[in-house]
Design an enzyme around this catalytic site. Structure first.
Site, short mmCIF file in Angstrom:
data_model
loop_
_atom_site.label_atom_id
_atom_site.label_comp_id
_atom_site.label_asym_id
_atom_site.label_seq_id
_atom_site.Cartn_x
_atom_site.Cartn_y
_atom_site.Cartn_z
N CYS B 82 0.92 -1.19 0.05
CA CYS B 82 -0.01 0.10 -0.02
C CYS B 82 0.80 1.23 -0.06
O CYS B 82 0.26 2.38 -0.29
CB CYS B 82 -0.79 -0.03 1.30
SG CYS B 82 -1.56 -1.53 1.61
N HIS B 332 -9.21 2.09 -2.36
CA HIS B 332 -7.74 1.88 -2.07
C HIS B 332 -7.11 1.12 -3.09
O HIS B 332 -6.98 -0.18 -3.18
CB HIS B 332 -7.70 1.39 -0.73
CG HIS B 332 -6.29 1.11 -0.18
ND1 HIS B 332 -4.86 1.90 -0.66
CD2 HIS B 332 -5.66 0.23 0.68
CE1 HIS B 332 -3.95 1.35 -0.07
NE2 HIS B 332 -4.34 0.34 0.72
#
Lengths: 137, 383
Positions: B82, B332
């Site tokens: 991420c 995301h």
């Protein structure tokens, strides 16, 4: 004998720690201890990072510990679908190490609390597989 | 010599079943090139950031650089889950600072909908230590839930506190045309939403998404010629924590990789937390924003819930946090997120944010966490 028998699904099949499986078979929870610095590892490690040494020995642990935190998983990875919901807990053992494990299926999440005493026990799974879980004392 | 972000681009985040990853990246790249007002020929290196396991293409930098017309210049893949594109910025900074390159594109993308949701769930189970933890059926939300539970126990936080983060972020997400979710929600809706991994409910969690972000970086001389008020990279920090819970610091109420990263970034920028006007926090889960306030030194330990309770992180409060909607609204797309956060901050510092703007913002900070808290990346920008 290899490491592939560990867990409901194992993603690592080969390790220097396949002896762990033998301890589970004998109903024992074993970690490793660094002969140089005395640090106890659970889950076990074959090597001590801080000492950069490989002088580690198996050590049988009490299995006693306390819940540091826990969660009830409702959306599991696909391979664990039929088990959900199940309780995942971070357990700190009496000897110091912290480990992640599941709680025995008979436990109800509403009775679980942080600081609760539990003990780790080896469990036999289907297909000749072995793991460990936490049980409330 | 300073390094500046001179061009920013981002696609709308969300399910993109109409396009392949290279086509999605192209959209963000076009926008960044337009924004920087340069020709793509001037880019002398590209860093292609994406997390593994989401698509079948091996070494995507090959195909992405080709599609963007960036051959024969330098290109390579970079991965920190991420936090990939924030780490990409760190590497780009070093490449420019060393004089090895002049103009570097940091491309972050993820096409998560290429996988079936059952496949995604399986991949997510491998976010922790695959040898000792994944065999217990772990998941991304479960790891954060362990932190949520421990934080609640230690500081008396409630599910309402966490819900307030989602309510705030969705409030701003409703103003962001690039967000996946552009609708406000109420606290009751969050509390009533389905349990994912208690105490986290579905509206406490960010969604899987497709999308891309592109940042163009260059050196001081060039940046000054291109823009009267360039946005500078003032501070960079990258910290790490153990991947397994076994190596984490107890109680589970702080992500130490973020603490380390923020210390590095403040030191490099010679700034204090109180100097920061706008913050982009890694709110992959609502609890992560509350712990993030504390890990970044923006408040004392245990006071994150006070900030959210008193609405101090809305525009006009102590500092504004996630006023583009955060991960909770935007979705995301793993490796595109860091670039999206920095894009938001660049627009804030230029005063160009149409939807929610902090007036006269001078310093901005982004906080981007990789995986279950292994990689903490903090970037401080200034004008």
């Amino acid at each position: 004998m290899s490491f592939e028998r560990f867990g409901k699904i194992s993603y690592v099949s080969q390790s220097k720690l396949s002896g762990f499986i033998k301890f589970l078979e004998e109903g024992k929870i074993a970690g490793t201890i660094c002969e140089k610095c005395g640090k106890i590892y659970f889950p076990p490690r074959a090597d001590c990072g801080p000492c950069l040494c490989t002088n580690l020995k198996w050590i049988e642990l009490s299995g006693e510990g306390k819940i540091e935190s826990f969660t009830n998983i409702h959306y599991p990875p696909t391979s664990f679908k039929e088990d959900a919901p199940y309780i995942l807990a971070a357990v700190r053992l009496k000897e110091g190490p912290i480990t992640l494990t599941t709680l025995n299926k008979s436990e109800s999440v509403k009775d679980i609390f942080i600081g609760m005493p539990v003990h780790l026990v080896p469990v036999e799974l289907s297909d000749d597989r072995l793991s460990f879980e936490a049980r409330v004392k | 010599m300073k390094v500046s972000i001179v061009g920013v681009g981002q696609t709308k985040f969300g399910k993109r079943q109409d396009a392949s990853s290279r086509e999605i990246v192209f959209e963000a790249f076009q926008e960044a090139i337009d924004d920087a007002r340069i020709s793509s020929k001037e880019i002398d290196a590209s860093i292609i950031c994406s997390a593994t396991h989401y698509e079948k293409q091996r070494s995507p930098a090959g195909v992405i650089a080709e599609y963007l017309g960036l051959n024969p210049q330098a290109t390579f893949n970079l991965e920190a889950i991420c936090a990939s594109s924030s780490v990409g910025v760190r590497v780009a900074w070093s490449m420019i600072k060393s004089g090895l390159h002049n103009v570097v594109a940091v491309v972050g993308f993820q096409k998560m909908s290429e996988l079936r949701s059952s496949e995604i769930q399986e991949v997510m189970g491998l976010s922790g230590d695959a040898m000792w933890e994944s065999p217990f059926g772990t998941s991304m939300p479960a790891y954060y839930a362990l932190y949520a539970k421990a934080y609640m126990e230690r500081y008396g936080a409630t599910e309402e506190h966490m819900a307030k983060v989602s309510v705030k972020n969705r409030h701003y997400g409703a103003k962001n045309p690039k967000a996946m979710f552009q609708k406000e929600i109420t606290m009751q809706q969050v509390l009533d939403s389905k349990i994912v991994s208690n105490p986290l409910k579905i509206l406490d969690c960010c969604a899987n998404s497709d999308g891309a972000s592109v940042l163009i970086l260059t050196n001081e001389d060039r940046a000054k010629k291109m823009n009267d008020t360039p946005v500078w990279i003032e501070g960079l920090g990258l910290g790490s924590s153990s991947m397994s819970i076994s190596g984490r610091q107890l109680p589970l109420t702080s992500f130490t990789c973020s603490v380390e990263a923020s210390k590095q970034a403040y030191r490099m920028a010679r700034l204090e937390p109180s100097d920061i006007d706008v913050v982009e926090l890694h709110d992959s889960f609502s609890i992560a924003e509350i712990i993030g306030y504390e890990d970044l030194g923006l408040c004392q330990r245990g006071e994150g819930i006070k900030l959210i309770d008193e609405n101090q992180t809305y525009v006009g409060g102590k500092f504004a946090a996630n006023i583009d909607g955060g991960l909770i609204s935007k979705g995301h797309p793993v490796a595109a997120t860091g670039g999206s956060q920095l894009r938001t901050l660049v627009l804030q510092l230029r005063g160009e944010s149409r939807e929610a703007q902090v007036e006269n913002a001078k310093f901005a900070l982004s906080h981007n966490v990789g995986g279950i808290g292994m990689y903490g990346a903090v970037t401080i920008l200034g004008v």
